[in-house]
Design a protein around this motif. Structure first.
Motif, short mmCIF file in Angstrom:
data_model
loop_
_atom_site.label_atom_id
_atom_site.label_comp_id
_atom_site.label_asym_id
_atom_site.label_seq_id
_atom_site.Cartn_x
_atom_site.Cartn_y
_atom_site.Cartn_z
N GLN A 108 2.50 -4.99 3.11
CA GLN A 108 1.67 -3.78 3.13
C GLN A 108 2.21 -2.75 4.11
OE1 GLN A 108 -0.30 -4.11 0.61
NE2 GLN A 108 0.29 -6.29 0.65
N GLU A 148 -6.21 5.67 9.24
CA GLU A 148 -5.41 5.79 8.01
C GLU A 148 -4.81 4.43 7.63
OE1 GLU A 148 -1.88 8.70 6.26
OE2 GLU A 148 -2.35 8.68 8.40
N ALA A 175 -7.65 2.14 6.29
CA ALA A 175 -8.05 2.53 4.94
C ALA A 175 -7.02 2.05 3.93
CB ALA A 175 -8.23 4.04 4.86
N PHE A 176 -5.75 2.14 4.29
CA PHE A 176 -4.68 1.70 3.40
C PHE A 176 -4.76 0.19 3.16
CE2 PHE A 176 -0.45 0.05 2.57
CZ PHE A 176 0.00 0.89 1.57
N MET A 221 -7.36 -1.83 3.51
CA MET A 221 -8.56 -2.20 2.76
C MET A 221 -8.42 -1.88 1.27
SD MET A 221 -11.77 -1.40 5.35
CE MET A 221 -11.19 0.16 6.01
N SER A 222 -7.64 -0.84 0.96
CA SER A 222 -7.42 -0.51 -0.44
C SER A 222 -6.54 -1.56 -1.13
CB SER A 222 -6.76 0.87 -0.57
OG SER A 222 -5.40 0.84 -0.15
N ARG A 223 -5.80 -2.32 -0.35
CA ARG A 223 -4.90 -3.34 -0.90
C ARG A 223 -5.54 -4.71 -0.99
NH1 ARG A 223 0.53 -2.09 -1.33
NH2 ARG A 223 0.75 0.15 -1.61
N LYS A 246 -11.67 -7.34 -3.69
CA LYS A 246 -13.07 -7.42 -3.28
C LYS A 246 -13.47 -8.88 -3.13
CE LYS A 246 -13.38 -2.98 -3.52
NZ LYS A 246 -13.40 -2.19 -2.27
#
Length: 302
Positions: free
Chosen positions: A103, A290, A293-294, A296-298, A301
């Motif tokens: 990541q 930033e 947020a990056f 968590m988007s990866r 759920k």
């Protein structure tokens, strides 16, 4: 009191020896010892216990160390600003993680035009906590077992650190290719079945044992850990080519993908929790927000 004294003090505290600190500082043991003695006289505090082999911070010395680390790190930041203008440094410590490494590469490429600079340190859970506490890093990412979370949070509270969980995953046994569990097609493994296996682990963290009073509690001392490493490359090679196994989380152990199938450990409701640490009550920089947020988007759920 001057900057040289503070820098010598930090070097001594981190190396645990006047002679080792002297090598780091390109000085002599007698010179380092003299500087520390002068600093102790100036403060009116004994900073170190002198031991037969090395030195150890006193209780008062530990308190001074926390403040001095903050001062010296801020000076490093000022020096970087002077050398590189308004370069933005993001300092991160974390448990070794191939998932995070993947990541990070993507985050670096995505933010390339912003000219962020990064300092990344791999360490155990307690070391990550201490680095964040001592202003050596801006944020720390760790993995803990859910059954240890209460004790872990208590330790963080004592150090004025907050923890935010990002993801929970099953506890998984990753058997090496030369073990009897490899390709066994077992759906689950009980803790008792681990007896006789040898293990490779990233770090033998204290927090896996804190408060482990439950009968089904996972404890490092019950495992035969033959290799400790902070290298995911070593982890992958060992699992592919030797009779060792690994205990970790399911989703966040991508270095084992294609190496060996994982088998869930029968540990009741225990989970591996992935999350981050920050100093409590301090405003989070936009660059850190930033990054979070990056990440968590990866994550999938829960």
């Amino acid at each position: 009191m001057d900057l040289k004294q503070l820098q010598y003090f930090v070097a001594c505290a981190q190396s645990g020896s006047f002679s080792d600190a002297a090598k780091i500082l390109y000085s002599t043991q007698s010179s380092v010892s003299k500087v520390i003695k002068t600093l102790e006289n100036t403060l009116g505090i004994q900073l170190f216990d002198r031991l037969p082999r090395g030195i150890r911070l006193t209780v008062q010395g530990q308190k001074v160390y926390h403040y001095v680390c903050k001062i010296t790190n801020e000076i490093d930041t000022l020096e970087n600003m002077a050398a590189h203008g308004m370069t933005k440094w993001i300092r991160i410590s974390l448990n070794p993680s191939s998932w995070f490494a993947d990541q990070f590469v993507d985050f670096y490429n995505e933010t390339y035009e912003k000219k962020y600079h990064f300092q990344i340190t791999a360490a155990g859970v307690r070391s990550v906590m201490e680095r964040v506490r001592d202003y050596m890093d801006d944020i720390g990412f760790v993995y803990i077992l859910s059954q240890q979370k209460e004790n872990f949070l208590h330790e963080l509270a004592r150090n004025k650190i907050q923890f935010v969980a990002l993801y929970e995953t099953d506890v998984i046994l990753y058997p090496g290719r030369q073990t009897e569990f490899y390709d066994s097609e077992k759906e689950r493994v009980d803790l008792e079945e681990l007896e006789g296996l040898r293990f490779i682990q990233n770090y033998q963290d204290e927090f896996f044992d804190i408060g482990a009073a439950r009968e089904d509690a996972f404890q490092w001392q019950n495992l035969d850990i033959s290799v400790l490493t902070n290298s995911d490359h070593i982890m992958e090679k060992m699992l592919r080519n030797s009779k060792v196994s690994n205990v970790g989380g399911s989703y966040l152990s991508e270095n084992k993908t294609g190496t060996t199938p994982g088998i869930p450990l029968n540990m009741g409701d225990s989970k591996v929790i992935f999350g981050y640490m920050l100093r409590r009550g301090e405003e989070t920089d936009e660059s850190i927000q930033e990054l979070l947020a990056f990440l968590m988007s990866r994550l999938p759920k829960n």
